[in-house]
Design a protein around this motif. Structure first.
Motif, short mmCIF file in Angstrom:
data_model
loop_
_atom_site.label_atom_id
_atom_site.label_comp_id
_atom_site.label_asym_id
_atom_site.label_seq_id
_atom_site.Cartn_x
_atom_site.Cartn_y
_atom_site.Cartn_z
N VAL A 54 -70.50 -77.11 7.65
CA VAL A 54 -71.43 -76.00 7.41
C VAL A 54 -71.33 -75.60 5.95
N LEU A 55 -72.48 -75.54 5.28
CA LEU A 55 -72.54 -75.15 3.89
C LEU A 55 -73.50 -73.97 3.77
N LEU A 56 -73.11 -72.95 3.01
CA LEU A 56 -73.90 -71.73 2.86
C LEU A 56 -74.64 -71.74 1.52
N VAL A 57 -75.91 -71.34 1.55
CA VAL A 57 -76.70 -71.18 0.33
C VAL A 57 -77.36 -69.81 0.40
N GLY A 58 -76.95 -68.89 -0.48
CA GLY A 58 -77.50 -67.55 -0.46
C GLY A 58 -78.13 -67.18 -1.79
N PHE A 59 -79.26 -66.46 -1.70
CA PHE A 59 -79.96 -65.98 -2.89
C PHE A 59 -79.88 -64.46 -2.94
N SER A 60 -79.51 -63.90 -4.09
CA SER A 60 -79.51 -62.46 -4.33
C SER A 60 -78.64 -61.73 -3.30
N GLY A 61 -79.22 -60.88 -2.44
CA GLY A 61 -78.41 -60.25 -1.40
C GLY A 61 -77.77 -61.26 -0.48
N GLY A 62 -78.46 -62.36 -0.21
CA GLY A 62 -77.89 -63.42 0.60
C GLY A 62 -76.73 -64.12 -0.10
N ALA A 63 -76.73 -64.09 -1.44
CA ALA A 63 -75.60 -64.65 -2.19
C ALA A 63 -74.34 -63.84 -1.97
N ALA A 64 -74.49 -62.50 -1.98
CA ALA A 64 -73.34 -61.64 -1.70
C ALA A 64 -72.82 -61.86 -0.28
N PHE A 65 -73.75 -62.08 0.66
CA PHE A 65 -73.36 -62.32 2.05
C PHE A 65 -72.64 -63.67 2.17
N ALA A 66 -73.17 -64.70 1.53
CA ALA A 66 -72.52 -66.01 1.55
C ALA A 66 -71.14 -65.93 0.93
N GLY A 67 -71.05 -65.20 -0.19
CA GLY A 67 -69.75 -65.04 -0.83
C GLY A 67 -68.76 -64.32 0.05
N GLY A 68 -69.24 -63.30 0.78
CA GLY A 68 -68.37 -62.58 1.69
C GLY A 68 -67.85 -63.46 2.81
#
Length: 211
Positions: free
Chosen positions: A98-112
């Protein structure tokens, strides 16, 4: 405990249940239908799942309540990450990458999610966003040793506070211990064609795909 709706997911790419899964996480005020279009510009081979964030906001959806742009409320982030993990653990058996790709608010969520459980993911892409600092998650030196990250930022991004962008860049390249690939754009808060190309190469490398 907040009751969230069942996840709404837009799918693209491979339908093989054993294929690696790339989870696409949209920005605040957007939804899964917008970010799933990225799959058409990313490598063939994986399955892509764009998940709708559980909190309705501004005609779209958000991953957490915040106390300022890029600054999640810790309790909200903990609840939405638990909601996401319940979904992920139900649909993805052990051993499927599983690999996560988040943009903007989704980036903070992926990082979390990566900070919470680095070994669960093949990597996390933090695109034009920040790690969720000061939001109840450990951000300690070496925590991401063995983990992989991709970070992209725009030099003229005036949406995410510059101090958070700089702190994210420095942490992922330094104390975190993560193996980090990165790209800086001269533009602002938006994914460029060049970033998509580099992101695609990184996905291929992380998931051992032929391109």
């Amino acid at each position: 405990m907040t009751e969230f709706p069942a996840p709404v997911v837009a799918l693209a790419g491979s339908t093989d249940p054993a294929a690696p899964l790339v989870v696409l996480l949209h920005g605040r005020g957007s939804d899964e239908r917008e970010i799933v279009t990225l799959a058409g510009h990313l490598p063939d081979g994986p399955a892509y799942a764009a998940v709708r964030a559980p909190i309705a906001e501004g005609g779209g959806y958000a991953w957490f309540t915040n106390r300022g742009i890029g600054r999640p409320v810790a309790e909200s982030l903990a609840e939405t990450m638990a909601w996401f993990r319940t979904w992920l653990d139900e649909v993805v058996p052990a051993g499927r990458p599983v690999l996560l790709v988040g943009f903007s608010g989704g980036a903070a969520f992926a990082g979390g999610l990566l900070l919470q459980d680095p070994s669960r993911y093949a990597g996390a892409a933090v695109l034009y966003g920040t790690l969720p600092f000061d939001a109840g998650l450990a951000v300690t030196p070496g925590l991401l040793e063995g983990a992989h990250a991709f970070v992209a930022q725009g030099d003229e991004d005036h949406v995410i506070p510059r101090e958070l962008l700089d702190r994210t860049w420095d942490h992922l390249h330094g104390d975190s211990g993560a193996t980090t690939r990165s790209r800086r754009d001269p533009g602002g808060h938006g994914i460029t064609r060049e970033t998509l190309d580099e992101l695609g190469d990184w996905i291929s490398e992380r998931l051992a795909l032929g391109r």
